[in-house]
Write a protein that holds these residues in place. Structure first.
Motif, PDB file in Angstrom:
ATOM      1  N   LYS A  89       0.819  -1.224   0.000  1.00 38.01           N
ATOM      2  CA  LYS A  89       0.000   0.000   0.000  1.00 38.01           C
ATOM      3  C   LYS A  89       0.851   1.272   0.000  1.00 38.01           C
ATOM      4  CE  LYS A  89      -4.040  -2.029   2.315  1.00 38.01           C
ATOM      5  NZ  LYS A  89      -4.767  -2.495   1.117  1.00 38.01           N
ATOM      6  N   LEU A  90       1.870   1.301  -0.845  1.00 32.34           N
ATOM      7  CA  LEU A  90       2.661   2.528  -0.984  1.00 32.34           C
ATOM      8  C   LEU A  90       1.996   3.439  -2.009  1.00 32.34           C
ATOM      9  CD1 LEU A  90       6.252   0.978  -1.043  1.00 32.34           C
ATOM     10  CD2 LEU A  90       5.047   2.015   0.889  1.00 32.34           C
ATOM     11  N   LEU A  91       2.259   4.735  -1.893  1.00 34.14           N
ATOM     12  CA  LEU A  91       1.702   5.680  -2.857  1.00 34.14           C
ATOM     13  C   LEU A  91       2.676   5.809  -4.023  1.00 34.14           C
ATOM     14  CD1 LEU A  91       0.529   8.322  -0.244  1.00 34.14           C
ATOM     15  CD2 LEU A  91      -0.771   6.443  -1.246  1.00 34.14           C
ATOM     16  N   PRO A  92       2.243   5.389  -5.216  1.00 29.40           N
ATOM     17  CA  PRO A  92       3.176   5.282  -6.339  1.00 29.40           C
ATOM     18  C   PRO A  92       3.714   6.616  -6.846  1.00 29.40           C
ATOM     19  CG  PRO A  92       0.929   4.834  -7.056  1.00 29.40           C
ATOM     20  CD  PRO A  92       0.883   4.965  -5.570  1.00 29.40           C
ATOM     21  N   THR A  93       3.007   7.713  -6.539  1.00 32.50           N
ATOM     22  CA  THR A  93       3.457   9.007  -7.062  1.00 32.50           C
ATOM     23  C   THR A  93       4.412   9.711  -6.098  1.00 32.50           C
ATOM     24  OG1 THR A  93       1.512  10.041  -6.109  1.00 32.50           O
ATOM     25  CG2 THR A  93       1.364   9.380  -8.414  1.00 32.50           C
ATOM     26  N   ARG A  94       4.709   9.066  -4.977  1.00 31.92           N
ATOM     27  CA  ARG A  94       5.610   9.690  -4.006  1.00 31.92           C
ATOM     28  C   ARG A  94       6.883   8.863  -3.861  1.00 31.92           C
ATOM     29  NH1 ARG A  94       2.426  13.284  -0.318  1.00 31.92           N
ATOM     30  NH2 ARG A  94       0.309  13.191  -1.090  1.00 31.92           N
TER      31      ARG A  94
END
Lengths: 225, 297
Positions: A89-94
């Motif tokens: 659940k990582l944020l791909p744009t960060r």
């Protein structure tokens, strides 16, 4: 630290996710929840961080009955609980650093504190040199380290891990387990749901086995079964 | 819990810019709806000032008997002058009446020959101060009681028709504006929901690490507010353009009624203030409801 008293959770009709389950997990303990898919491991974790409420029974976290807790206090509860997931659940744009900083930002930490803590925690999980990389530039194991860094950066009392090694090869899993072990040694209570036999048998920690929503085994220094 | 201005601006800015096409779409829908609302309000004002002109044109005619004495005529004149609802009263005497008849019937000398100047009725032409039906009616009834007065004429039916038409037109416009306002709130709500869905992963993480609902909600409400305000700005420009076009169209017109539809710049600005307020409320509230429903679902 965590106490379940006769907890029952059903998902409509006859199917029990958890049935009359009782367990007491003291502060600083490392506990494996084991059992086949659908045995109630994930439900157990979701009840502890109040993503769901039980149909019967009481759950105490850090001495508080979370069933009686009003909804505006839930954020406070969750700040004491870190979460690690199978799918990261990582944020791909960060970037790595931004992903870790995000969980400090959204609970209103000062920028100066964030600037100081993020590099330290990235160093701790072994990603000091990859802070400006994006998640899709990392391996699965590295992504899971980012996710653990994010869960741990606010120094929670409890770390809940749902199949953290589920997507990783055995060699990488060992590294992740070492990291969780280190976090546990700082006093953080770790509850990890898994069906990774190798991991459980190597670590020899307390094992709670679930089957069809019931606790069928609870032993210290146990094996997978 | 404190929410830093710095975080709020950065988060709102990135929300707006990351989904740029969606933001533009939202702003444009809001602009269209607010333009409709603004146009409705402008038309309503135009109708109101046109109907004021209309009603201002209505005179009351107090006809005297042909054999009324000078005292009676003077008494009626004094009564009219002393009545506060009368703006002005002009006495048209026999000579003037005759002159008017001669003008009207210039083509028909036979009719003119039948006229006996001494029998011609004289009249007062009365302009009421306020153009509303009730005050004109009571003024007429009072004047009819005076000695020497033959009859009081005013175009009651005509005034009633004008008033009826104006009030039903206003009602239609209000209904239309409400529907378009509601529609734009719904569009706003759905656009923000789409935006929320696109960022569901981020919101899930926020909730899991213990962000409060207000912390999650505020950047979206600010985003909605900004979109609403930009939409209002665009619709104000549209309204100014429309008004200028109408002004150009009617400026040559002889008809005062048409000219009433061109609003003054200050009237346009008072409408645009309302549009800004509506846009801001619409944006912030629609976004707030969308996030709350999303978080509670």
């Amino acid at each position: 630290m965590i106490r379940l008293e006769n907890v029952t959770k059903e998902y409509g009709g006859e199917s029990f996710a958890l049935r009359d389950a009782s367990a007491n997990i003291p502060k600083g303990e490392f506990v494996f929840l084991v059992g086949p898919s659908g045995s109630g491991k994930s439900t157990c974790l979701r009840l502890i961080n109040k993503q769901e409420d039980p149909d019967a029974g009481n759950i105490y976290v850090a001495g508080k009955d979370i069933g009686q807790m009003s909804s505006w206090k839930v954020p406070t509860l969750r700040r004491n609980i870190g979460n690690v997931f199978q799918d990261f659940k990582l944020l791909p744009t960060r970037t790595v650093a931004e992903n870790v900083a995000f969980s400090m930002e959204v609970i209103g930490r000062r920028r100066s504190v964030i600037k100081q803590q993020v590099p330290a925690i990235c160093e701790l999980v072994g990603l000091g040199d990859k802070m400006s990389k994006f998640p899709d530039q990392l391996s699965g194991g590295e992504q899971q380290r980012v996710s653990i860094a994010r869960a741990f950066v606010n120094r929670p009392l409890i770390l809940l891990a749902d199949e953290p090694t589920g997507n990783l090869d055995p060699q990488t899993s060992i590294g992740i387990m070492r990291l969780l072990d280190r976090i546990n040694k700082t006093g953080t209570t770790v509850v990890m749901a898994t069906h990774d036999r190798g991991v459980v048998d190597t670590m020899r920690r307390r094992v709670i086995e679930l089957s069809h929503g019931q606790i069928v085994r609870d032993e210290d220094r146990g094996v997978y079964g | 819990m404190a929410i830093s201005v710095d975080y709020l601006t950065r988060q709102t800015g990135s929300n707006l810019s990351r989904n740029l096409s969606l933001s533009v779409a939202t702003v444009l829908t809001v602009a269209v709806s607010l333009s409709l609302l603004g146009a409705s309000l402008a038309i309503q004002r135009g109708v109101a000032s046109a109907s004021d002109l209309f009603r201002g044109d209505v005179d009351l005619l107090v006809w005297m008997n042909g054999d009324a004495s000078q005292e009676q005529i003077d008494a009626v004149g004094v009564f009219l002058e002393e009545t506060p609802t009368v703006a002005s009263a002009e006495y048209i005497d026999k000579e003037e009446t005759l002159a008017q008849f001669q003008e009207y019937f210039a083509d028909e000398p036979e009719t003119l020959n039948l006229l006996k100047p001494e029998e011609l009725p004289t009249r007062y032409e009365v302009s009421p101060r306020r153009p509303d039906l009730a005050s004109i009616r009571s003024l007429g009834a009072d004047a009819a009681q005076l000695p020497g007065v033959n009859a009081v004429d005013f175009e009651e039916q005509f005034i009633q028709q004008v008033e009826g038409a104006v009030s039903s037109l206003s009602r239609i416009i209000v209904v239309g504006a409400s529907i378009s306002g509601f529609a734009s709130a719904m569009i706003m709500y759905n656009t923000i929901r789409t935006g929320l869905y696109a960022r569901r992963k981020e919101i899930e993480v926020m909730r899991l690490v213990g962000a409060t609902k207000w912390f999650i909600r505020l950047p979206y409400m600010l985003e909605g507010l900004i979109q609403g305000l930009i939409g209002a700005a665009i619709s104000t420009v549209a309204l100014l353009g429309l008004n200028q076009a109408i002004r150009n169209l009617v400026s040559d017109s002889e008809n005062r009624l048409f000219r009433a539809f061109a609003l003054s710049t200050s009237e346009v600005f008072s409408i645009s203030i309302l549009l800004f307020v509506m846009g801001a409320i619409l944006g912030a509230i629609a976004a707030g409801i969308a996030v709350t429903r999303y978080l509670d679902a």
